[in-house]
Scaffold this active site. Structure first.
Site, PDB file in Angstrom:
ATOM      1  N   GLU A   9       0.821  -1.198   0.000  1.00 15.79           N
ATOM      2  CA  GLU A   9       0.000   0.000   0.000  1.00 15.79           C
ATOM      3  C   GLU A   9       0.864   1.260   0.000  1.00 15.79           C
ATOM      4  OE1 GLU A   9      -3.348   2.645   0.490  1.00 15.79           O
ATOM      5  OE2 GLU A   9      -3.035   0.654  -0.373  1.00 15.79           O
ATOM      6  N   CYS A  98      -1.911  -7.157   6.190  1.00 19.20           N
ATOM      7  CA  CYS A  98      -1.524  -5.748   6.328  1.00 19.20           C
ATOM      8  C   CYS A  98      -1.368  -5.383   7.808  1.00 19.20           C
ATOM      9  CB  CYS A  98      -2.557  -4.835   5.680  1.00 19.20           C
ATOM     10  SG  CYS A  98      -2.153  -3.080   5.855  1.00 19.20           S
ATOM     11  N   LYS A 139      -3.123 -13.951   1.271  1.00 21.15           N
ATOM     12  CA  LYS A 139      -1.820 -13.647   1.860  1.00 21.15           C
ATOM     13  C   LYS A 139      -1.993 -13.439   3.350  1.00 21.15           C
ATOM     14  CE  LYS A 139       2.291 -10.757   1.527  1.00 21.15           C
ATOM     15  NZ  LYS A 139       2.908  -9.507   1.031  1.00 21.15           N
ATOM     16  N   HIS A 168       3.915 -14.148   4.615  1.00 18.57           N
ATOM     17  CA  HIS A 168       4.945 -13.197   5.043  1.00 18.57           C
ATOM     18  C   HIS A 168       5.422 -13.677   6.413  1.00 18.57           C
ATOM     19  CE1 HIS A 168       6.678  -8.990   5.223  1.00 18.57           C
ATOM     20  NE2 HIS A 168       6.943  -9.494   6.416  1.00 18.57           N
ATOM     21  N   ARG A 224       9.708  -5.007  -0.819  1.00 16.57           N
ATOM     22  CA  ARG A 224      10.678  -3.922  -0.703  1.00 16.57           C
ATOM     23  C   ARG A 224      12.000  -4.228  -1.414  1.00 16.57           C
ATOM     24  NH1 ARG A 224      11.645  -3.144   5.258  1.00 16.57           N
ATOM     25  NH2 ARG A 224      11.408  -5.425   5.205  1.00 16.57           N
TER      26      ARG A 224
END
Length: 322
Positions: A9, A98, A139, A168, A224
């Site tokens: 995001e 998130c 996810k 993750h 990233r």
């Protein structure tokens, strides 16, 4: 072996997806999340977050784009998933990872890792609503505060009908602090029968090798690491094929930065979006895996600039003659 570009995001938007996928090596990518609350979202919301819909849900380089939804209302998520499919979305992904406090406060993203039963109901309701030929994926993180419900959450996603699960390898409270706990991805793989995609702390080709070895996953999602080093997927692909590829020279990267800025300027020439986004990106480009010296100097030059026009002018001068 597949390499996916992660949804992030405010960072991996359509211009960034275009830039990274143009570099090569990425097999598919996912939009920023579409936040679903209590209603059917208007068409412009989908078109704004996924402008690739106009190109058959592919980036300029031809890389497929999946649409991600975030929310906690099973029926509303199903309704909006169908709207996205009617616009051509080839795959729907659900966000249970998130860590943003504003999202979690409204029972979204990683907050749902505290409620495996609701996670299963969300996935099951969306899966039942979708056409059979449209895959549904999800996810997740390892948990909210700890890993006590990790396996319950992964099993809930599989039982609900998720065709694949991206993990993750950190909890919500871990945020993005290293390390990522890749060994937990291996444990999840042992508990579910659907494909698992490994995610977290992949900045280099060596990191890619290690996450695959520790997790046992063939496929890896990178966020990233690809923003900091947009040619990383190309480097990984070459390594996987036993080939060597020269890292992207800074001069070429600078040209791409300028092109990225031009696209943002065209969309909002009078606003503050371009300076903010450019500085945000340069902070990642100057990390050790990127171009720490060159991007660091560029960040110092750009930091005082306040307007989109000033950033654009500076980059035009910096790339003149290249």
């Amino acid at each position: 072996m597949q390499i996916a570009l992660a949804p992030m995001e405010g960072l991996v938007d359509a211009p960034m997806r275009e830039l990274i996928t143009d570099m090569g090596g990425v097999d598919w990518c996912v939009t920023e999340f579409v936040r679903v609350t209590d209603s059917a979202l208007p068409w412009p919301t989908f078109r704004r977050l996924a402008p690739e819909h106009a190109g058959d849900w592919r980036t300029r380089a031809g890389v497929p784009v999946r649409l991600q939804l975030l929310g906690s209302d099973p029926e509303r998520l199903a309704e909006n998933a169908l709207r996205a499919v009617s616009l051509g979305a080839p795959v729907i992904d659900l966000n249970f990872g998130c860590p943003a406090p504003t999202v979690n406060k409204h029972r979204g993203g990683a907050a749902l890792l505290q409620e495996p039963a609701l996670m299963q109901r969300i996935v099951g309701t969306v899966r039942q609503a979708l056409p059979a030929n449209v895959p549904l994926t999800a996810k997740m993180r390892l948990g909210f505060a700890d890993t006590s419900l990790t396996f319950d959450c992964a099993q809930a996603l599989e039982d609900g009908g998720a065709a694949a699960i991206t993990v993750h390898a950190r909890t919500k409270l871990d945020g993005y602090r290293p390390p990522a706990h890749w060994e937990w991805i291996a444990r999840i793989r042992e508990r579910v029968s659907v494909p698992v995609i490994a995610n977290g702390e992949v900045w280099t080709v060596d990191d890619w090798r290690r996450i695959r070895a520790v997790s046992g996953c063939e496929d890896v999602m990178i966020g990233r690491g690809l923003v900091a080093r947009p040619d990383l997927a190309r480097q990984i692909r070459a390594a996987a094929n036993g080939e060597e590829v020269e890292p992207l020279p800074w001069a070429d990267m600078l040209v791409r930065i300028a092109a990225f800025a031009e696209r943002l300027y065209a969309a909002d020439p009078d606003g503050q979006y371009l300076p903010a986004r450019l500085k945000q990106w340069l902070k990642l480009l100057r990390l050790p895996s990127g171009w720490p010296d060159e991007a660091g100097r560029l960040f110092d030059d750009i930091r005082p600039l306040k307007t989109a026009a000033a950033c654009r002018q500076w980059l035009a001068a910096a790339t003149a003659g290249r």
